[in-house]
Design a protein around this motif. Structure first.
Motif, PDB file in Angstrom:
ATOM      1  N   HIS A 533     -59.975  -8.353 -25.898  1.00 14.02           N
ATOM      2  CA  HIS A 533     -59.153  -8.208 -27.093  1.00 14.02           C
ATOM      3  C   HIS A 533     -58.770  -6.768 -27.417  1.00 14.02           C
ATOM      4  N   ALA A 534     -59.199  -5.803 -26.651  1.00 14.08           N
ATOM      5  CA  ALA A 534     -58.780  -4.424 -26.919  1.00 14.08           C
ATOM      6  C   ALA A 534     -57.283  -4.283 -26.692  1.00 14.08           C
ATOM      7  N   ARG A 535     -56.656  -3.451 -27.485  1.00 12.58           N
ATOM      8  CA  ARG A 535     -55.193  -3.304 -27.387  1.00 12.58           C
ATOM      9  C   ARG A 535     -54.772  -2.665 -26.069  1.00 12.58           C
ATOM     10  N   LEU A 536     -55.573  -1.731 -25.553  1.00 16.52           N
ATOM     11  CA  LEU A 536     -55.183  -1.048 -24.322  1.00 16.52           C
ATOM     12  C   LEU A 536     -55.448  -1.873 -23.073  1.00 16.52           C
ATOM     13  N   THR A 537     -56.098  -3.035 -23.211  1.00 17.06           N
ATOM     14  CA  THR A 537     -56.321  -3.894 -22.042  1.00 17.06           C
ATOM     15  C   THR A 537     -55.383  -5.098 -22.036  1.00 17.06           C
ATOM     16  N   ARG A 538     -54.440  -5.156 -22.987  1.00 16.63           N
ATOM     17  CA  ARG A 538     -53.491  -6.264 -23.008  1.00 16.63           C
ATOM     18  C   ARG A 538     -52.509  -6.152 -21.833  1.00 16.63           C
ATOM     19  N   GLU A 539     -52.004  -7.273 -21.413  1.00 18.85           N
ATOM     20  CA  GLU A 539     -51.153  -7.317 -20.216  1.00 18.85           C
ATOM     21  C   GLU A 539     -49.732  -6.878 -20.545  1.00 18.85           C
ATOM     22  N   LEU A 546     -52.400  -2.908 -19.614  1.00 21.07           N
ATOM     23  CA  LEU A 546     -51.840  -1.620 -20.014  1.00 21.07           C
ATOM     24  C   LEU A 546     -52.699  -0.468 -19.514  1.00 21.07           C
ATOM     25  N   ASN A 547     -54.010  -0.647 -19.528  1.00 25.94           N
ATOM     26  CA  ASN A 547     -54.911   0.416 -19.105  1.00 25.94           C
ATOM     27  C   ASN A 547     -54.739   0.775 -17.632  1.00 25.94           C
ATOM     28  N   GLU A 548     -54.220  -0.161 -16.812  1.00 27.89           N
ATOM     29  CA  GLU A 548     -54.046   0.101 -15.391  1.00 27.89           C
ATOM     30  C   GLU A 548     -52.843   0.988 -15.113  1.00 27.89           C
ATOM     31  N   PRO A 613     -40.933  -2.814 -12.932  1.00 27.03           N
ATOM     32  CA  PRO A 613     -39.969  -1.704 -12.999  1.00 27.03           C
ATOM     33  C   PRO A 613     -40.665  -0.386 -13.307  1.00 27.03           C
ATOM     34  N   SER A 614     -39.937   0.698 -13.126  1.00 31.76           N
ATOM     35  CA  SER A 614     -40.503   2.026 -13.381  1.00 31.76           C
ATOM     36  C   SER A 614     -40.684   2.283 -14.873  1.00 31.76           C
ATOM     37  N   ARG A 615     -39.805   1.690 -15.691  1.00 26.14           N
ATOM     38  CA  ARG A 615     -39.964   1.786 -17.148  1.00 26.14           C
ATOM     39  C   ARG A 615     -40.520   0.461 -17.656  1.00 26.14           C
ATOM     40  N   VAL A 616     -41.646   0.564 -18.370  1.00 28.77           N
ATOM     41  CA  VAL A 616     -42.373  -0.636 -18.795  1.00 28.77           C
ATOM     42  C   VAL A 616     -42.442  -0.665 -20.316  1.00 28.77           C
ATOM     43  N   ARG A 617     -42.346  -1.867 -20.878  1.00 26.06           N
ATOM     44  CA  ARG A 617     -42.446  -2.036 -22.319  1.00 26.06           C
ATOM     45  C   ARG A 617     -43.898  -2.285 -22.710  1.00 26.06           C
ATOM     46  N   LEU A 618     -44.290  -1.714 -23.836  1.00 26.67           N
ATOM     47  CA  LEU A 618     -45.636  -1.950 -24.353  1.00 26.67           C
ATOM     48  C   LEU A 618     -45.828  -3.421 -24.695  1.00 26.67           C
ATOM     49  N   PRO A 619     -47.052  -3.926 -24.611  1.00 25.20           N
ATOM     50  CA  PRO A 619     -47.292  -5.333 -24.964  1.00 25.20           C
ATOM     51  C   PRO A 619     -46.937  -5.606 -26.429  1.00 25.20           C
TER      52      PRO A 619
END
Length: 827
Positions: A533-539, A546-548, A613-619
């Motif tokens: 449930h951490a925000r930085l681990t959302r897909e 996101l963390n990856e 893509p090279s530009r990614v949107r935040l979850p």
């Protein structure tokens, strides 16, 4: 014809006109051991021959003689020694209508099986029942006992003689106008938890439960060290694994010493009846503790100057025990073959100081070697005697002086009514008896020190785990995001060892291993919830979190985006209120700019999954502000952990003062500390352990900052505190069921939540420290980062925490006496 002069100086014929009121009150619930409080009120006529002496100083012979007449149940005794009886104040003497009123209050605890005395009451704590008998002083046997009462705190008597004149609520027994025909005598069954706790002293193997906790932790540390060694990518990690193994074996050694010394001594006392054991067991304990200190020095391999200083301390510590006659001491400390000299007590105090100095040097040397291995330093960086020796020597000398003062205070409490002119039939004087008692008290310093070291050996394990985590964080190729999965066992162990308190003693049954299992389960659940449930681990894409994709270099981009994000949201709010300016174009353009802020270019050095893509949107529901807040102020998780630990340490100082007062000072606890051989060191240890708890909790908060649920620091702090509080709540539930002492667990959890919450708020402010020059104060910056609606919630949340702390504080200050007993706590 001359009249016969009464030979009894107490003049019981004159005290026949005295009136007496006596009461004994049991308090079972809310304490690990039943507390017994005695009150004796004697009203004597002023014509009593010894009445004028009651107004003299307590250290005068006349005052002691008068008080012995009113309080001593042994008519032939001039040697008043009651080790189990405690007093908070001296007897109060007042004058009323031509009579003197003497009020004496004392208390004790039912912490063992056997006989004891408190006030005029004789108590026998047996295996089947507890018996109470009123044993009045001989001088008052002809006085009128106007009221005698016994409050059994809800327990019904099994039998009682003579029958009481009144019974209140079926449990309070009261006799009126009693005289010497038959004094009250009764028996009752104590509550099961307190009865079993008192009986536990007869079964010393129950203390092995503390050893089981140490063995379990040491075994898990060895497993973690093995894993660390297998996953090592550098020589530093391999050395850190060795340091973890060494710390595990040291913890095992100290626990083994504690088992051999404390439970082993108790078992010998219980089952071995031999004069050699009685005469020499105390010195054997002392020598074992000294040898263990030397073993720590041998392991630490300090500089030659420190080695020689430790050797000198070991010699000074052991000589008074190995060859006592050189120091005015008898060969047999128990049942001495001659009466020792007063200088012997000074030598034992010096030996105690030397023992502490030896151990402090040994622990410092062992930690220094583990640290050097974990940090990859050479032997040139070893500590120097002139750098550390002076401070440790000050602590050691203070400990030796304290032990001597404690011996005198202990003796003053025991013998406050003894005659200073006492001499027994063998010609032993009062001063010789005092010296013998002082030496008998001091010689057990080694036992108490070994028990304290056993209690505090978790500190070495916590430091070694910290060193291992540091080595992994600084290893080549280590992930700066969060501790990797292969290091989770180190986090799992660090939680119960350094952060969560260990509880587990219910109705005489030890269960500290249960506490360990609950703590491990709590931190495992915390990690599981965080990863999910951490925000930085959302897909951000299928099977890609996101963390990856985030790198430390992306933080500067999101810092700028977060500032712009707040500006655009402010413009949207102005549009909603009908305000327009040249900067506000239209809602659609603002939303397009916000959408662009939610996208970022993934670093080319990151291996992107196919099709990404090279530009990614935040979850969804993750903004640039969330990324900055959840990333923290530093690039690596280790630096975040250091920051939060340092902040929690400073903020925890007032909380440590509160816990020190609640544990060591409240309700006369300081008087107990003052009579313990290692009382000062134990008080310092308890204060230091709480300070370590705040810092270790802050470290854990920072280390897991990026994988904890929640957006803001206070929310993350709440999850960490809940993980700590869950086992404590189980403990409090079991305590409530058994009616034992609640202690200060709830106060500690409330203070920890407050400390970590404020720490989390500060970390959020530090995360935006680059904007600090543009705001008048950190509060203004916080208002901008949190938004006003969130700030109001945080303020209400903080006020609620303060209210909870104050409520618990009120319960602690107005509640029953603490369960701290007049002996050192065992692990």
């Amino acid at each position: 014809m001359a009249l016969a002069v009464p030979t009894d100086p107490c003049r019981p014929d004159q005290l026949a006109e005295a009136t007496v009121r006596a009461s004994l009150t049991f308090r079972h619930r809310g304490s690990d051991f039943s507390k017994l409080s005695s009150s004796l009120v004697v009203t004597v006529p002023t014509k009593w021959a010894m009445a004028p002496a009651l107004s003299l100083a307590p250290n005068t012979e006349a005052y002691r003689s008068a008080m012995r007449c009113l309080l001593d149940s042994n008519e032939d005794s001039m040697w008043w020694v009651r080790g189990q009886e405690w007093r908070t104040t001296a007897p109060a003497v007042t004058s009323d209508a031509g009579r003197l009123r003497v009020e004496y209050r004392a208390h004790t605890w039912a912490d063992h099986h056997g006989r004891t005395d408190v006030g005029p009451w004789n108590l026998d704590f047996g295996a089947d029942n507890w018996r109470v008998r009123l044993t009045p002083p001989a001088a008052l046997s002809r006085a009128l006992w106007s009221e005698v009462s016994v409050d059994l705190d809800g327990q019904a008597p099994q039998w009682v003689t003579p029958p009481p004149g009144e019974i209140d609520k079926g449990k309070m027994l009261r006799w009126r106008d009693e005289q010497s025909q038959s004094w009250p005598h009764l028996a009752f069954a104590a509550p099961l938890p307190q009865h079993r706790n008192a009986a536990a002293g007869r079964y010393p193997w129950v203390l092995l439960e503390g050893f089981a906790w140490d063995i379990a932790v040491a075994g898990l540390m060895l497993v973690a060290a093995r894993r660390l060694q297998r996953a090592a990518t550098s020589d530093r990690c391999r050395k850190a694994a060795w340091g973890l193994q060494a710390a595990a074996w040291i913890a095992f050694l100290l626990a083994l010493q504690g088992v051999l010394v404390r439970p082993g001594y108790m078992m010998v006392q219980e089952f071995v009846d031999h004069p050699v054991v009685d005469h020499y067991q105390d010195r054997v304990v002392w020598l074992v503790v000294s040898l263990t200190g030397l073993a720590l020095i041998a392991f630490g391999r300090p500089r030659r100057s420190i080695t020689w200083a430790a050797f000198a301390a070991a010699v000074l510590s052991a000589l008074p025990v190995l060859w006592p006659p050189w120091f005015g001491l008898p060969w047999k400390f128990q049942n001495a073959d001659f009466w020792p000299e007063r200088i012997g007590s000074l030598w034992l105090a010096a030996a105690a100081a030397a023992l502490v100095f030896l151990w402090l040097l040994g622990v410092a040397a062992a930690l220094q070697r583990i640290a050097a291995a974990s940090w990859g330093r050479s032997n040139d960086h070893r500590m120097r005697l002139h750098g550390i020796g002076f401070g440790l020597a000050e602590v050691s000398v203070t400990a030796g002086i304290w032990s001597l003062i404690a011996a005198y205070r202990f003796w003053e409490r025991l013998s406050w009514l003894s005659s200073t002119k006492f001499e027994n039939p063998q010609g032993v004087t009062y001063d010789e008896g005092v010296t013998d008692e002082l030496i008998d008290f001091l010689v057990w310093f080694g036992l108490d020190w070994a028990t304290l070291v056993w209690t505090a050996n978790w500190v070495i394990s916590a430091v070694a785990l910290l060193f291992a985590l540091r080595a992994r964080a600084l290893a080549t190729g280590a992930s700066p995001f969060a501790p990797p999965k292969q290091d989770r066992l180190l986090i799992l162990l660090f939680f119960p060892v350094a952060v969560a308190p260990a509880y587990g003693w219910y109705a005489g049954v030890p269960a500290t291993v249960l506490s360990l299992l609950l703590n491990l389960a709590a931190v495992t659940l915390l990690l599981h919830l965080g990863v999910r449930h951490a925000r930085l681990t959302r897909e951000v894409a299928a099977n890609t979190g996101l963390n990856e994709l985030l790198t430390p270099q992306d933080r500067s981009h999101f810092l700028q985006a977060a500032g712009r994000h707040r500006e655009l949201h402010a413009q949207l709010r102005r549009l909603e209120k009908g305000q327009h300016d040249e900067e506000v174009l239209n809602r659609a353009s603002i939303e397009r700019m916000l959408d662009r802020l939610h996208r970022w270019r993934v670093s080319p050095f990151i291996a992107r999954p196919a099709g990404l893509p090279s530009r990614v949107r935040l979850p969804q529901s993750v903004s640039p502000i969330d990324v900055v807040l959840c990333w923290g102020p530093h690039t690596s998780w280790w630096d975040n952990a250091r920051e939060t630990a340092r902040t929690a340490g400073w903020l925890g100082v007032p909380a440590t003062c509160v816990m020190f007062w609640a544990w060591s000072i409240k309700d006369g606890s300081w008087a107990i500390v003052m009579e313990q051989r290692v009382g000062l060191l134990a008080a310092m240890y308890h204060a230091g352990s709480w300070q370590i708890t705040w810092m270790a909790g802050g470290f854990l908060l920072g280390a897991l900052w990026r994988i904890l649920p929640g957006r803001q620091g206070p929310t993350k702090a709440l999850f960490v505190t809940l993980a700590i509080a869950a086992p404590v709540l189980v403990h409090l539930g079991l305590v409530a069921m058994t009616g034992q002492a609640r202690g200060v667990a709830d106060l500690g959890c409330a203070l920890l939540l407050l400390v970590l919450t404020i720490t989390g708020i500060r970390i959020d402010v530090v995360s935006f420290t680059h904007e600090r020059p543009y705001w008048r104060s950190p509060i203004d910056l916080l208002l901008s980062v949190y938004q006003m609606r969130h700030v109001s919630v945080q303020v209400a949340y903080l006020l609620a925490q303060v209210a909870v702390v104050l409520a618990i504080w009120s319960q602690v200050t107005s509640g029953p006496d603490p369960s701290q007993m007049p002996h050192d706590k065992s692990p």
